[in-house]
Every structure is written in structure tokens, then in C-alpha cells.
Enzyme design. Structure first.
Site, short mmCIF file in Angstrom:
data_model
loop_
_atom_site.label_atom_id
_atom_site.label_comp_id
_atom_site.label_asym_id
_atom_site.label_seq_id
_atom_site.Cartn_x
_atom_site.Cartn_y
_atom_site.Cartn_z
N ARG A 15 0.80 -1.27 0.14
CA ARG A 15 0.03 -0.09 0.10
C ARG A 15 0.77 1.18 0.24
NH1 ARG A 15 -3.48 -0.63 5.06
NH2 ARG A 15 -1.62 -1.17 5.84
N SER A 42 -7.08 3.36 5.73
CA SER A 42 -6.67 1.90 5.27
C SER A 42 -6.13 1.72 3.87
CB SER A 42 -7.76 0.96 5.40
OG SER A 42 -8.86 1.50 4.61
N GLU A 63 -20.44 1.22 -1.10
CA GLU A 63 -19.54 0.73 -2.14
C GLU A 63 -20.14 0.94 -3.35
OE1 GLU A 63 -17.85 -0.39 1.82
OE2 GLU A 63 -19.85 -0.73 0.73
N PHE A 88 -15.15 -5.65 0.26
CA PHE A 88 -16.36 -4.91 0.10
C PHE A 88 -16.44 -4.11 -1.20
CE2 PHE A 88 -15.13 -4.19 4.64
CZ PHE A 88 -15.91 -5.13 5.23
N ARG A 172 -1.61 -5.71 1.73
CA ARG A 172 -1.37 -5.00 3.02
C ARG A 172 -0.22 -6.09 3.84
NH1 ARG A 172 -5.76 -3.32 6.75
NH2 ARG A 172 -4.30 -3.08 8.12
#
Length: 319
Positions: A15, A42, A63, A88, A172
Site C-alpha cells: 500500500r 486504510s 461501495e 467490500f 497489506r
């Protein structure tokens, strides 16, 4: 060939590479915008928000709206990077990805953050192991799964320059560098990290480093492994897989995803159609995974150096 993977090698959060690359791209192209679902932190986009506050749109936990807003921005000439947790983004907004992004062929970039089992302890509701199978079935959508920071940066730069919908997994889970210096991402091309004649390991994303370890263990036993990193699930490097099926005695696939329909499915479909060969698929079987850390879950399902070595032995009749 990559350097050996060991505990001493530094590990990276991909990330960081994604966020730094997006900021750099945005400095040179005012069309680039970010759309998030209350996921600035995030997605590691705090720096982007600070530098370009008017170019970050936070739709909140919505979303489907997020992808729709991204499609509208693309229709207006912007280059939207729609960023959210992969579980999501893909599960809740699959219809919008299908219709607004792929069917409409809008120039939208979908960034699935923390995919696979990165949210391990939060359980199956937060695992994104079905995304590769779902998205691979959608026409006109490029599906990219980078293995390390270098490949993540390359994939994001390519996506920004490419006209059309793209999905990129951004991990991540800490990973070492595996791509060689000077590497340039090319969609539809597998990367030969190690040549071999006995068996092929084809891996994608976070588990490529585990595949490198497996190849090293196999070499110590006199097993010659051809190691392919597969950064694009779609388009797929059919030629590299057919060659591996013809020139080695079988293929082992490794992915941080369900074995139903992802990389393993693509490899199996390819060899059935073009060059029949034994295939062993390592990933999450047809079940909901238990809770636990991402690394523990991968080990639990044999998506590990030892698991891949055992699969190679089995293909060669040495189990």
C-alpha cells in the site's frame, strides 16, 4: 532469477508503493482523482488527501455508490482510482463493476485493498478470496495481482496510462522484493523467475515469495523447478502455461484465493484446452476459512514453501 527469500530480507506493505505512486501520478495529471468508501486511512491516502483535497471524494460506507461515482467521473473525462477493501469493493459492488465499469468500458481503476486473507482474524466476512474468480468471469476487465512493491508501482502506472477498466489487488500483508531490478509490468505476460525442467510452479500476488522459497527447497533435493510469477489473471499468459505443460511434468499453482476459479482455474482450463498435464492447485479449498493471521491461514492450507514442495514431489511421484 530472484535472490533467495529469507527472514533477513526486508518486508514491505505494498500500500505504501500504491499511495506514493498515485500522488506522483496526480502531480503530473490533473485528471487523476481518488474515490473511497470512508477508507482514506486504510487505503493510505492521507498524503493524497492533504495534497489534493479537492480531488479525493469520500462517499462513506456505500461501495455501490462509490463505483457509480467513479464511473460518472470517468464519463466526465477524469481518471478515477476507486479504492476500498477488496472484500467490500468486489462483493458489495459486483453489479456496478460488471455494468458501470466493464460493460460500459469506462476508464475506471478499481483498487482492491488488503485482499486475500489480510484481515485474517476478522474471518470470512472480511476475507477477499473469491474476487479473482468473480472478476475473471467479467468480459473487458483487466485483473492484476502484483507480487511486491516494484510490481505494484508498475501496475498502477500502467493502469493510469491504459484506457479502460482495471482491477488491481494491493496487498497489506508484508512481502519481500521478488521482481528483478529493471522489471517492467506487461499485462498478459507471466514472469519467468527461475527456469527448470521437472515441474512448474505458477504463483501470483503475495505468495510469489513463498513459491521462490519452494523452488529453493526443491533445488536442494535435486528437483528442477520452473517458477512463473503471474501478475495478470486476465488477460492470461496462455503461451507460458502451455509451454510449461509441454516442457515440464506438471504445474503447481499458488494463490491467496479460493482454488475455485482463480489462477488455478485459469491454469487448469488452459492445459485442458491446449496441452493436458497434471495440475495441483494450492489455495483455499471450497470452504469458508477459519479465523487466524494471514500467514497462519496460508500455512494452514499448504500455500507455503513446504506445501508447494510436497505438491511438486507428488507430481513427480516422490511423495
Amino acid at each position: 532469477m530472484t535472490a533467495p527469500v529469507s527472514a533477513e530480507r526486508p518486508l514491505h506493505d505494498c500500500r505504501d508503493a500504491w499511495a506514493a505512486t498515485l500522488v506522483d501520478l496526480a502531480r503530473h495529471d490533473p485528471r487523476i482523482v481518488a474515490v473511497v468508501n470512508d477508507s482514506v486511512g486504510s487505503s493510505k491516502l492521507v498524503g493524497f488527501q492533504d495534497e489534493f483535497p479537492e480531488r479525493l471524494i469520500n462517499v462513506g460506507i456505500a461501495e455501490q455508490d462509490m463505483v457509480g461515482v467513479g464511473a460518472g467521473l470517468a464519463n466526465g473525462g477524469k481518471i478515477p482510482f476507486v479504492s476500498a477493501a477488496a472484500c467490500f469493493l468486489t462483493a458489495r459492488a459486483l453489479e456496478q463493476i460488471k455494468v458501470d465499469a466493464a460493460y460500459s468500458q469506462y476508464n475506471i481503476k478499481l483498487i482492491g485493498q488488503s485482499p486475500g486473507m489480510a484481515y485474517g482474524e476478522l474471518g470470512p466476512t472480511h476475507h477477499s478470496i473469491e474476487d479473482l474468480a468473480w472478476l475473471r468471469a467479467i468480459p473487458g476487465l483487466t485483473v492484476v495481482v502484483p507480487a511486491d512493491p516494484r510490481e505494484t508501482e508498475q501496475a498502477i502506472r500502467w493502469a493510469a496510462a491504459h484506457t479502460g477498466p482495471v482491477f488491481v489487488r494491493v496487498s497489506r500483508m508484508p512481502v519481500p522484493d521478488v521482481m528483478p531490478a529493471g522489471y517492467e509490468f506487461e499485462p498478459g505476460r507471466a514472469v519467468l523467475l527461475r527456469d527448470g525442467t521437472d515441474v512448474t510452479i505458477a504463483a501470483t500476488g503475495t505468495v510469489v515469495s513463498r513459491a521462490v522459497e519452494a523452488a529453493e527447497l526443491a533445488a536442494a533435493e535435486g528437483i528442477s523447478v520452473r517458477l512463473l510469477a503471474v501478475p495478470t489473471i486476465k488477460p492470461f499468459d496462455t503461451e507460458a502455461i502451455v509451454r510449461a505443460a509441454r516442457e515440464t511434468r506438471g504445474i503447481v499453482t499458488m494463490e491467496e484465493a479460493t482454488v475455485v476459479g482463480g489462477l488455478g482455474g485459469a491454469v487448469a482450463e488452459t492445459v485442458v484446452r491446449h496441452q493436458p498435464a497434471p495440475v495441483r492447485t494450492l489455495g483455499v479449498p471450497d470452504e469458508f476459512a477459519p479465523t487466524g493471521s494471514a500467514s497462519w491461514l496460508l500455512d494452514h492450507y499448504g500455500v507455503s514453501a513446504s506445501g508447494a514442495l510436497e505438491a511438486c514431489r507428488e507430481l513427480l511421484g516422490r511423495a
